[in-house]
Design a protein around this motif. Structure first.
Motif, PDB file in Angstrom:
ATOM      1  N   SER A   1       0.796  -1.085   0.067  1.00 39.98           N
ATOM      2  CA  SER A   1      -0.104  -0.139  -0.038  1.00 39.98           C
ATOM      3  C   SER A   1       0.907   1.263   0.136  1.00 39.98           C
ATOM      4  CB  SER A   1      -1.128  -0.008   1.283  1.00 39.98           C
ATOM      5  OG  SER A   1      -1.595   1.246   1.252  1.00 39.98           O
ATOM      6  N   SER A   2       0.396   2.187  -0.564  1.00 37.19           N
ATOM      7  CA  SER A   2       1.048   3.739  -0.530  1.00 37.19           C
ATOM      8  C   SER A   2       1.093   3.884   0.996  1.00 37.19           C
ATOM      9  CB  SER A   2       0.329   4.664  -1.472  1.00 37.19           C
ATOM     10  OG  SER A   2       0.537   5.890  -0.816  1.00 37.19           O
ATOM     11  N   LEU A   3       1.988   4.733   1.173  1.00 39.86           N
ATOM     12  CA  LEU A   3       2.289   5.218   2.525  1.00 39.86           C
ATOM     13  C   LEU A   3       1.551   6.463   2.850  1.00 39.86           C
ATOM     14  CD1 LEU A   3       6.079   4.834   3.487  1.00 39.86           C
ATOM     15  CD2 LEU A   3       4.259   3.648   4.304  1.00 39.86           C
ATOM     16  N   LEU A   4       1.323   7.117   1.881  1.00 39.52           N
ATOM     17  CA  LEU A   4       0.437   8.607   1.733  1.00 39.52           C
ATOM     18  C   LEU A   4      -0.902   8.586   1.464  1.00 39.52           C
ATOM     19  CD1 LEU A   4       3.346  10.902   0.555  1.00 39.52           C
ATOM     20  CD2 LEU A   4       3.008  10.463   2.703  1.00 39.52           C
ATOM     21  N   ASP A   5      -1.197   7.500   0.734  1.00 42.21           N
ATOM     22  CA  ASP A   5      -2.774   7.240   0.463  1.00 42.21           C
ATOM     23  C   ASP A   5      -2.939   5.783   0.458  1.00 42.21           C
ATOM     24  OD1 ASP A   5      -5.123   7.791  -0.762  1.00 42.21           O
ATOM     25  OD2 ASP A   5      -4.466   7.816  -2.860  1.00 42.21           O
ATOM     26  N   PRO A   6      -3.139   5.430   1.492  1.00 43.60           N
ATOM     27  CA  PRO A   6      -3.189   3.839   1.692  1.00 43.60           C
ATOM     28  C   PRO A   6      -4.308   3.370   1.232  1.00 43.60           C
ATOM     29  CG  PRO A   6      -2.691   4.841   3.868  1.00 43.60           C
ATOM     30  CD  PRO A   6      -3.085   5.922   2.765  1.00 43.60           C
ATOM     31  N   TRP A   7      -4.204   2.172   0.404  1.00 43.76           N
ATOM     32  CA  TRP A   7      -5.357   1.457  -0.256  1.00 43.76           C
ATOM     33  C   TRP A   7      -6.298   0.853   0.666  1.00 43.76           C
ATOM     34  CZ3 TRP A   7      -2.050  -2.222  -3.656  1.00 43.76           C
ATOM     35  CH2 TRP A   7      -1.531  -3.319  -2.792  1.00 43.76           C
ATOM     36  N   SER A   8      -7.575   0.620   0.285  1.00 48.59           N
ATOM     37  CA  SER A   8      -8.556  -0.225   0.682  1.00 48.59           C
ATOM     38  C   SER A   8      -8.761  -1.325  -0.061  1.00 48.59           C
ATOM     39  CB  SER A   8      -9.756   0.377   1.097  1.00 48.59           C
ATOM     40  OG  SER A   8      -9.564   1.281   2.028  1.00 48.59           O
ATOM     41  N   ILE A   9      -8.654  -2.594   0.135  1.00 46.90           N
ATOM     42  CA  ILE A   9      -8.709  -3.826  -0.914  1.00 46.90           C
ATOM     43  C   ILE A   9      -9.424  -4.785  -0.429  1.00 46.90           C
ATOM     44  CG2 ILE A   9      -6.610  -3.244  -2.131  1.00 46.90           C
ATOM     45  CD1 ILE A   9      -5.040  -5.514  -0.360  1.00 46.90           C
ATOM     46  N   TYR A  10     -10.115  -5.210  -1.321  1.00 41.74           N
ATOM     47  CA  TYR A  10     -10.980  -6.664  -1.413  1.00 41.74           C
ATOM     48  C   TYR A  10      -9.990  -7.450  -1.913  1.00 41.74           C
ATOM     49  CZ  TYR A  10     -15.325  -4.682   0.133  1.00 41.74           C
ATOM     50  OH  TYR A  10     -16.427  -4.049   0.702  1.00 41.74           O
ATOM     51  N   TRP A  11      -9.794  -8.700  -1.505  1.00 42.70           N
ATOM     52  CA  TRP A  11      -8.866  -9.808  -1.948  1.00 42.70           C
ATOM     53  C   TRP A  11      -9.407 -11.326  -2.055  1.00 42.70           C
ATOM     54  CZ3 TRP A  11      -7.387 -13.633   1.308  1.00 42.70           C
ATOM     55  CH2 TRP A  11      -7.439 -13.202   2.825  1.00 42.70           C
ATOM     56  N   LEU A  12      -9.248 -11.964  -2.991  1.00 43.76           N
ATOM     57  CA  LEU A  12      -9.440 -13.619  -2.871  1.00 43.76           C
ATOM     58  C   LEU A  12      -8.343 -14.345  -3.407  1.00 43.76           C
ATOM     59  CD1 LEU A  12     -12.557 -13.162  -5.585  1.00 43.76           C
ATOM     60  CD2 LEU A  12     -12.576 -13.249  -2.774  1.00 43.76           C
ATOM     61  N   HIS A  13      -8.220 -15.353  -2.963  1.00 46.62           N
ATOM     62  CA  HIS A  13      -7.097 -16.673  -3.360  1.00 46.62           C
ATOM     63  C   HIS A  13      -8.060 -17.559  -3.926  1.00 46.62           C
ATOM     64  CE1 HIS A  13      -3.262 -15.738  -1.028  1.00 46.62           C
ATOM     65  NE2 HIS A  13      -4.226 -14.616  -0.907  1.00 46.62           N
ATOM     66  N   PHE A  14      -8.075 -17.908  -5.349  1.00 40.09           N
ATOM     67  CA  PHE A  14      -8.888 -18.970  -5.868  1.00 40.09           C
ATOM     68  C   PHE A  14      -8.046 -19.982  -6.633  1.00 40.09           C
ATOM     69  CE2 PHE A  14      -8.547 -15.588  -8.793  1.00 40.09           C
ATOM     70  CZ  PHE A  14      -8.582 -15.880 -10.044  1.00 40.09           C
ATOM     71  N   THR A  15      -8.534 -20.974  -6.637  1.00 39.83           N
ATOM     72  CA  THR A  15      -7.798 -22.291  -7.486  1.00 39.83           C
ATOM     73  C   THR A  15      -8.849 -23.248  -8.132  1.00 39.83           C
ATOM     74  OG1 THR A  15      -6.223 -23.989  -7.046  1.00 39.83           O
ATOM     75  CG2 THR A  15      -7.812 -23.785  -5.376  1.00 39.83           C
ATOM     76  N   GLY A  16      -8.277 -24.238  -8.774  1.00 39.25           N
ATOM     77  CA  GLY A  16      -9.040 -25.348  -9.507  1.00 39.25           C
ATOM     78  C   GLY A  16      -8.620 -25.198 -10.783  1.00 39.25           C
TER      79      GLY A  16
END
Length: 298
Positions: free
Chosen positions: A104-119
């Motif tokens: 993440s940026s130090l000055l403009d920190p991100w907000s993130i959704y994340w997924l780990h997917f497989t198959g």
């Protein structure tokens, strides 16, 4: 606190308001034997709001694909030595078993959704992503997309029972399809409108200087109307978006060339290197010189 001191505060997780679920090994085994969802399933998901100091590096990569969807702020993603900027309303999918480092940026920190997917189907889905350019992809903001993420996460949090896991993964597949096939689902999401045309024009001309008035006129719109449409679609102003593109281009030059910062600054249309350095540091959290040194050391 100095910037050097701040950069030592690396965090993989542990953010105020974060949500995270990682499936235990026995549940993963159950899913792998389920014919309905074994070909595509999510093994971990979460949301990190205002994730300052978020910094995750996997030198050997991850055995699953990873989706990162930024809803605000910004950060950088490095895959096999190639760095790109991930900012609001953009997503990226990291390939499996590939070294990567995102933060993440130090000055403009991100907000993130994340997924780990497989198959087995995950490989084909990643191929569809790579056809989009295999770099951060823009999607117009959608409140419904955020609602879907939250709803599916809450379903998964309720139970690991088989039927619940089936509906969760069916919904996750539909959600991912909405990312990968956005243009087919809604052509105006990615193209065929004046703001997308303007964005494409900016991307083709990162070395030029255009005022908001120039950009609005190029699309035959008033400045007021153009600025409103642009912010509605991207969540930011035309000027800020164009600056972000220039900084992203500068990152590539700093990483892949030996051009001096003054040369890069001049090519991007900035007469004042100090002004450009301030813009760069505001967006990236590092000065151009420190950014280059950091990546050269890697």
């Amino acid at each position: 606190m100095t910037l050097a001191e701040k950069t030592t505060k690396k965090k993989k997780e542990g953010f105020v308001g974060q949500k995270m679920i990682v499936l235990p090994p026995n549940i993963k085994r159950n899913i792998a034997s389920n014919h309905l969802i074994s070909r595509f399933h999510v093994v971990a998901s979460g949301f990190y709001p205002h994730a300052i100091y978020h910094d995750r590096e996997r030198k050997s990569g991850c055995s699953e694909y990873i989706l990162l969807y930024c809803t605000s702020g910004s950060g950088t993603v490095n895959v096999s030595g190639s760095t790109s900027v991930l900012k609001s309303n953009h997503f990226v999918i990291l390939p499996k078993n590939t070294p990567h480092h995102y933060k993440s940026s130090l000055l403009d920190p991100w907000s993130i959704y994340w997924l780990h997917f497989t198959g087995k189907s995950a490989d084909h889905l990643y191929q569809r992503y790579s056809e989009l350019g295999a770099e951060p992809v823009f999607l117009a903001y959608s409140a419904r997309r955020i609602e879907d993420f939250d709803q599916i996460f809450n379903l998964l949090a309720n139970s690991f029972e088989e039927r619940n896991l089936e509906i969760v993964n069916i919904k996750y597949l539909e959600l991912l399809a909405n990312f990968l096939y956005a243009q087919e689902i809604d052509p105006l999401t990615l193209g065929r409108d004046k703001i997308t045309n303007s964005i494409q024009f900016m991307k083709k001309n990162p070395f030029s200087l255009y005022s908001v008035k120039d950009l609005a006129a190029q699309q035959h719109l008033s400045v007021t109307h153009y600025s409103k449409l642009f912010r509605d679609k991207t969540g930011t102003s035309p000027k800020q978006y164009f600056i972000q593109l220039k900084v992203q281009t500068a990152c590539q030059y700093l990483y892949f060339t030996d051009k001096s910062i003054k040369e890069i600054c001049r090519e991007l249309g900035f007469n004042d290197p100090f002004y450009f350095s301030r813009l760069f540091k505001k967006l990236m959290g590092l000065s151009p010189a420190n950014y280059r040194n950091q990546h050269k050391m890697d």
